[in-house]
Write a protein that holds these residues in place. Structure first.
Motif, short mmCIF file in Angstrom:
data_model
loop_
_atom_site.label_atom_id
_atom_site.label_comp_id
_atom_site.label_asym_id
_atom_site.label_seq_id
_atom_site.Cartn_x
_atom_site.Cartn_y
_atom_site.Cartn_z
N GLY A 1 -13.89 14.46 -5.94
CA GLY A 1 -14.32 14.35 -4.55
C GLY A 1 -14.19 12.95 -3.98
N LEU A 2 -13.17 12.21 -4.43
CA LEU A 2 -12.99 10.83 -4.00
C LEU A 2 -11.87 10.71 -2.96
N ALA A 3 -12.14 10.04 -1.86
CA ALA A 3 -11.11 9.65 -0.91
C ALA A 3 -10.41 8.41 -1.46
N VAL A 4 -9.28 8.05 -0.84
CA VAL A 4 -8.50 6.93 -1.37
C VAL A 4 -7.78 6.18 -0.26
N VAL A 5 -7.72 4.88 -0.40
CA VAL A 5 -6.77 4.04 0.32
C VAL A 5 -5.91 3.36 -0.74
N VAL A 6 -4.68 3.02 -0.39
CA VAL A 6 -3.76 2.38 -1.33
C VAL A 6 -3.66 0.90 -1.00
N GLU A 7 -3.90 0.07 -2.01
CA GLU A 7 -3.80 -1.39 -1.88
C GLU A 7 -2.58 -1.88 -2.64
N THR A 8 -1.99 -2.97 -2.16
CA THR A 8 -0.72 -3.46 -2.72
C THR A 8 -0.80 -4.92 -3.16
N GLY A 9 -2.00 -5.37 -3.53
CA GLY A 9 -2.19 -6.78 -3.85
C GLY A 9 -2.08 -7.15 -5.31
N ALA A 10 -1.41 -6.32 -6.13
CA ALA A 10 -1.25 -6.65 -7.55
C ALA A 10 -0.59 -8.02 -7.70
N ARG A 11 -1.07 -8.79 -8.66
CA ARG A 11 -0.63 -10.18 -8.76
C ARG A 11 0.77 -10.33 -9.38
N TYR A 12 1.04 -9.66 -10.49
CA TYR A 12 2.29 -9.90 -11.23
C TYR A 12 3.11 -8.62 -11.42
N LEU A 13 2.94 -7.66 -10.57
CA LEU A 13 3.66 -6.40 -10.70
C LEU A 13 5.16 -6.59 -10.48
N ALA B 1 1.15 8.88 0.99
CA ALA B 1 1.32 10.19 1.62
C ALA B 1 1.00 11.31 0.64
N ASP B 2 1.47 11.19 -0.59
CA ASP B 2 1.25 12.25 -1.58
C ASP B 2 -0.20 12.31 -2.06
N LEU B 3 -0.91 11.20 -1.98
CA LEU B 3 -2.33 11.19 -2.35
C LEU B 3 -3.25 11.56 -1.20
N GLY B 4 -2.70 11.71 -0.01
CA GLY B 4 -3.55 11.92 1.15
C GLY B 4 -4.35 10.70 1.49
N ALA B 5 -3.79 9.51 1.27
CA ALA B 5 -4.51 8.25 1.49
C ALA B 5 -4.84 8.05 2.97
N GLU B 6 -5.99 7.47 3.21
CA GLU B 6 -6.42 7.19 4.58
C GLU B 6 -5.69 6.00 5.18
N ALA B 7 -5.14 5.13 4.32
CA ALA B 7 -4.37 3.98 4.78
C ALA B 7 -3.64 3.38 3.60
N VAL B 8 -2.57 2.64 3.90
CA VAL B 8 -1.91 1.78 2.92
C VAL B 8 -2.04 0.36 3.44
N SER B 9 -2.55 -0.52 2.59
CA SER B 9 -2.87 -1.88 3.00
C SER B 9 -1.89 -2.88 2.39
N PHE B 10 -1.50 -3.89 3.18
CA PHE B 10 -0.63 -4.96 2.67
C PHE B 10 -0.86 -6.23 3.46
N TRP B 11 -0.20 -7.32 3.04
CA TRP B 11 -0.43 -8.62 3.68
C TRP B 11 0.89 -9.40 3.74
N ALA B 12 0.84 -10.61 4.29
CA ALA B 12 2.06 -11.38 4.51
C ALA B 12 2.53 -12.12 3.26
N GLY B 13 1.60 -12.72 2.53
CA GLY B 13 1.95 -13.63 1.45
C GLY B 13 1.95 -15.07 1.92
N VAL B 14 2.06 -15.97 0.97
CA VAL B 14 2.09 -17.40 1.25
C VAL B 14 3.51 -17.81 1.61
N ARG B 15 3.64 -18.67 2.62
CA ARG B 15 4.98 -19.14 3.02
C ARG B 15 5.59 -19.95 1.88
N PRO B 16 6.77 -19.55 1.40
CA PRO B 16 7.39 -20.27 0.29
C PRO B 16 7.78 -21.70 0.69
N PRO B 17 7.76 -22.63 -0.25
CA PRO B 17 8.19 -24.00 0.04
C PRO B 17 9.62 -24.02 0.57
#
Length: 298
Positions: A80-92, A123-139
């Motif tokens: 009975g758990l809802a889900v959002v998908v996060e994409t912040g894995a460090r070394y994936l 989409a396949d999990l019925g996630a309420e959202a997929v979350s992501f970010w910009a990242g740090v500007r590379p040198p």
């Protein structure tokens, strides 16, 4: 992964902070198997999870992805758990460089592919959202070039999300190229204000660097809020803290979420507390329920 998206009902109209839906981030259960983490959280009384795709938690690049996604979907349904998908894995994506590559790098192809996969998984999990970010500007990458790359990358992800019918939550992250709410507004405008491009708001980040009070941060983006992460924090220090050890007054924050009519998950974000995950998760839910109850009377 071609199955029709699952549908997990959300709560009805909110009548106060007590109707908020609390979840927990799986990045705070890094030492647990995903199935075990989901079971612990459901047993504690959480109604959802923020699932960070990572090596040990639904690796999007490992073999048998469709089969594994279907198994996680069944597990979420059974608990009975809802889900959002996060994409912040460090070394994936790169075993040597944290979060690399991002949409700002010279070759962002692996990040773009990861985000496309995250959308399909969502989409396949019925996630309420997929979350992501910009990242740090590379040198060595000028700000203008980074901005152009970010807009182009986000546009690609937005197109994939629109086709899949999955809302996107872009997260302003302290120290990254887009680190605050004002930066999110500029990015949204540069993208042409696509309807599926919402915001992921981390409550701790608001205290860390936003110029306005935290409840005002919530109300200011209420119309575009698709995902909430919650943790304690101190001004000027980007460190995710257990509740009650930072500077945030939570009852007014939860009241602001309820008053905004927010119906998505409010997921605890404590990625460095995996060593004591079950105990921290239990304390966190007790704290949030008590804070929500106090917010009812304000």
């Amino acid at each position: 992964m071609t199955a029709a998206p699952a549908t997990r009902p959300t709560a009805g109209p909110l009548s106060g902070p007590g109707a908020l839906r609390f979840g927990y981030g799986t990045n705070g259960f890094a030492n647990h198997r995903l199935g075990d983490a989901l079971a612990v959280l459901a047993d504690l009384g959480y109604v959802g999870v923020a699932l960070t795709l990572d090596h040990d938690h639904l690796d999007p690049f490992a073999p048998g992805l469709a089969r594994r996604v279907a198994a996680v979907s069944r597990r979420l349904d059974a608990l009975g758990l809802a889900v959002v998908v996060e994409t912040g894995a460090r070394y994936l994506l790169d075993p040597r460089h944290k979060h690399a590559p991002t949409l700002l790098h010279d070759d962002p192809a692996r990040r773009v592919e990861f985000l496309r996969r995250a959308v399909r998984i969502g989409a396949d999990l019925g996630a309420e959202a997929v979350s992501f970010w910009a990242g740090v500007r590379p040198p060595g990458v000028p700000s203008g070039v980074a901005a152009d790359r970010l807009v182009a990358g986000c546009a690609t992800v937005c197109a994939a999300a629109a086709e899949a019918g999955v809302p996107l939550g872009f997260e302003p992250e302290p120290g990254m190229f887009v680190e605050d709410i004002a930066g999110w507004w500029r990015l949204r405008e540069a993208l042409g204000a696509p309807p599926g491009f919402g915001i992921t708001l981390d409550i701790g980040h608001c205290r860390c660097l936003e110029p306005m009070p935290v409840p005002q941060c919530v109300s200011g983006v209420a119309a575009h809020l698709v995902n909430v992460q919650i943790d304690d924090m101190r001004r000027g220090v980007h460190e995710h803290l257990e509740f009650g050890t930072g500077e945030i007054d939570f009852p007014p924050v939860l009241r602001a979420l309820a008053d905004a009519g927010y119906r998505g998950l409010v997921a605890v974000e404590l990625p460095r507390h995996s060593h004591a995950a079950p105990a921290v998760a239990a304390r966190s839910l007790d704290f949030l329920r008590a804070a929500a109850s106090r917010g009812e009377g304000r």
